[in-house]
Design an enzyme around this catalytic site. Structure first.
Site, mmCIF file in Angstrom:
data_model
loop_
_atom_site.group_PDB
_atom_site.id
_atom_site.type_symbol
_atom_site.label_atom_id
_atom_site.label_comp_id
_atom_site.label_asym_id
_atom_site.label_seq_id
_atom_site.Cartn_x
_atom_site.Cartn_y
_atom_site.Cartn_z
ATOM 1 N N THR A 20 0.855 -1.183 0.000
ATOM 2 C CA THR A 20 0.000 0.000 0.000
ATOM 3 C C THR A 20 0.892 1.234 0.000
ATOM 4 O OG1 THR A 20 -1.813 -1.148 1.097
ATOM 5 C CG2 THR A 20 -1.712 1.189 1.502
ATOM 6 N N GLU A 53 -7.925 -7.011 -3.468
ATOM 7 C CA GLU A 53 -8.491 -6.501 -2.212
ATOM 8 C C GLU A 53 -9.533 -7.431 -1.591
ATOM 9 O OE1 GLU A 53 -6.986 -3.887 0.010
ATOM 10 O OE2 GLU A 53 -6.869 -3.304 -2.093
HETATM 11 N N1 GLU Z 1 -5.329 -4.091 2.052
HETATM 12 C C1 GLU Z 1 -5.005 -3.530 3.301
HETATM 13 C C2 GLU Z 1 -6.140 -2.694 3.826
HETATM 14 O O1 GLU Z 1 -6.876 -2.122 3.100
HETATM 15 C C3 GLU Z 1 -3.820 -2.664 3.282
HETATM 16 C C4 GLU Z 1 -2.597 -3.405 2.990
HETATM 17 C C5 GLU Z 1 -1.338 -2.683 3.378
HETATM 18 O O2 GLU Z 1 -1.319 -1.643 3.904
HETATM 19 O O3 GLU Z 1 -0.262 -3.159 3.154
HETATM 20 O O4 GLU Z 1 -6.265 -2.585 4.990
#
Ligand code: GLU
Length: 609
Positions: A420, A464
């Protein structure tokens, strides 16, 4: 190579023609008005930790995870653009230069302040209409292996980042939409240097080489990842961005690019997904009422569910505040063992609530009908009584009862999250934003899409949907709040945060981080470090990390002395070391203007004026 024949023959006459016409006619007015200066930013020499100086600015500042992306935002701000203008430019460049973390194939949360109101813009990916709670179960009803589910068409949610940015830009943009794409288009078409972090991510990835497009684009014939410093052009992405620049988000959500996206998902060789043209066309970004919580002299505003970020952070901070004050929370520039114990116990309790209650509010009710029940002072005081001298231990923290519910939920077991990027921006027009943007895992579903251009390159599709619980029900047979449902948005940990002075209402800080569920710990600790311990935005991000989701405790490798391990073990924590790669970015309003910090663990920088 497993390229379906249709991709070899499919070309892109309409869009290519449109692009040619636009550039001839000056239809991309932007390119005529806005003069993008291709920066001579060399990739950083080292991956791994690099100390950052912290950056001062007077009028505006932008913090992002890659120097080319930060620079694109900076140039927008310099040209008179607003924070959201800069964010669009940053995001488009990140799609190109940090494809492992975020992009047009993913989702995002954006906290925006226009000087008066705070709005939470939600661009979270959505489950397609054709899925149900068995999405990640095999024929025997057992959950799929996590990485098997990730690298598949099953995991791809309907992307939301572009629709979200378009909506926020319509409300707060100052520069024309198309102009914001100029940096990313130029870099895609003329080339950029592969960064050490991108190289390392490519090199270490087990599945990406198998993708027919990415395997050819990012690797040599011998399967070697492109080296750091390699000049990479991405003409497919350049053409796609031209289309989105000209057409807006419908350039991605309808037409050729959408058809290609759907084709990639539905024709995944092993595990196709159901995402359809209708799913893409009907996606809508949402504005939500932000959660703004009083804490000390501040008002901390964050994203409501489907993110668990703000609620869990503020539970942790609220629990810490209900414990007797510590004389020295910092020892030798590090959080003290006493503070770490309290922080970890608070996290255990907060994560127990998170695992039971938090999911998409369009599908589940909040405890007592209001998410604020989870932050109620009396409730937190009661929960804080659970924190004692010894640790509750792995699995020892049970969820509490913040409010009545019609449905009795089971607790969701923990699943991995990662990959992210975070962006913080303050402009000179009185706007500020914090945006965390994701494709979930590094390189998402490992599916690259070229928009049907037939040109080299493209963008990555998210995974996701693996942020949903694979199991629809708990061992007790009760449903899990965050189970898969058609049209639902998976629970997130992303925590874009804006902080205000409680009395004056003035902006104090913008911050956030990647890091999966540990985003919550990283952001909570940075808040405490800046606003309670008085560290500047850079010092706060340099502090070593400690994380627990309720089970074992992870201390950042090399971050703490052996005696810290021993004293936490002695209190009943199960402690080990690991790399904890946050990617914090923070901007702090100071007496002298602005001060920005970027995480020493990644390639981020701050630029300002
Ligand atoms: N998919 C995760 C979320 O939306 C975030 C992943 C990450 O920060 O590495 O919480």
């Amino acid at each position: 190579m497993r390229v379906p024949p249709v991709f070899v023959s499919r070309r892109w006459p309409r869009v290519c023609l449109a692009a040619v016409l636009l550039s001839l006619s000056g239809g991309l007015q932007a390119e005529a008005d806005f003069q993008y200066r291709m920066p001579a930013i060399a990739p950083e020499t080292a991956s791994g930790r690099e100390e950052k100086p912290g950056w001062n600015a007077q009028h505006f500042a932008v913090a992002a995870a890659n120097p080319l992306a930060t620079d694109a935002g900076y140039q927008m701000l310099e040209a008179g653009g607003s924070a959201i203008d800069a964010a669009v430019a940053v995001q488009m460049v990140l799609t190109l230069v940090e494809p492992q973390s975020s992009g047009i194939g993913g989702g995002a949360f954006l906290m925006h302040h226009d000087g008066e109101d705070v709005v939470a813009y939600g661009g979270r990916e959505t489950a397609p209409g054709g899925v149900d709670e068995t999405l990640f179960l095999d024929e025997e009803g057992e959950p799929l292996d996590f990485m098997t589910a990730v690298a598949s068409g099953l995991s791809v949610g309907v992307p939301g980042t572009v629709r979200m940015l378009e909506r926020a830009h319509r409300e707060h943009g100052r520069l024309p939409w198309a102009e914001l794409f100029t940096p990313a288009i130029r870099l895609a078409e003329e080339g950029f240097a592969v960064s050490p972090r991108l190289h390392a991510s490519l090199d270490g990835d087990e599945q990406l080489r198998a993708d027919p497009l990415a395997g050819v684009f990012y690797y040599t014939q011998a399967g070697e990842a492109l080296p750091a410093g390699h000049e990479l052009k991405n003409p497919a992405l350049g053409a796609i961005l031209r289309e989105i620049a000209a057409e807006g988000s419908s350039g991605l959500h309808t037409g050729r690019i959408a058809e290609d996206l759907v084709f990639r998902v539905q024709n995944h060789p092993e595990r196709p997904g159901s995402l359809s043209l209708e799913d893409l066309a009907s996606y809508a970004a949402k504005t939500r009422e932000p959660l703004c919580t009083p804490w000390r002299a501040y008002r901390v505003c964050g994203f409501p569910p489907p993110s668990s970020g703000h609620l869990t952070i503020m539970q942790i901070l609220g629990l810490l505040d209900r414990l007797p004050a510590l004389e020295s929370p910092l020892v030798e520039g590090r959080p003290s063992d006493d503070w770490l114990h309290r922080f970890l116990e608070s996290a255990r309790l907060a994560f127990a609530d998170r695992g039971k209650y938090i999911a998409d509010p369009d599908f589940v009710e909040a405890p007592g009908g209001d998410w604020e029940t989870m932050l109620d002072p009396d409730y937190l005081a009661l929960r804080a009584e659970r924190i004692g001298e010894r640790s509750l231990g792995s699995g020892g923290a049970e969820p509490g009862n913040p409010g009545a519910l019609a449905t009795a939920w089971a607790v969701q077991p923990h699943q991995p999250e990662s990959g992210t990027s975070h962006i913080s921006i303050i402009d000179e027009h009185g706007n500020a934003l914090a945006m965390t943007t994701t494709i979930e895992q590094a390189f998402g579903s490992r599916i690259m899409a070229d928009g049907g251009t037939g040109m080299p390159g493209g963008y990555m599709l998210n995974n996701e949907l693996t942020d949903f619980s694979f199991l629809p029900v708990g061992e007790d047979g009760k449903p899990i709040a965050n189970r898969v449902e058609a049209g639902k948005r998976p629970r997130s940990s992303m925590s874009p945060t804006l902080v205000f002075d409680r009395d004056s209402g003035e902006l104090v800080a913008s911050l956030g981080s990647p890091g999966g569920a540990a985003i919550i710990h990283y952001t909570a600790k940075a808040l405490v470090a800046m606003l309670d311990w008085g560290l500047d935005a850079q010092q706060a991000l340099n502090l070593p990390h400690a994380v627990t989701l309720g089970g074992p405790v992870f201390l950042e490798e090399g971050g703490f002395p052996a005696v810290t391990h021993q004293s936490l073990e002695a209190l009943g924590h199960d402690v080990s070391e690991r790399e904890l790669v946050s990617g914090l970015q923070a901007l702090r309003v100071t007496d002298d203007g602005l001060f920005g910090g970027a995480d020493p663990r990644r390639e981020g920088v701050v630029m300002g004026k």
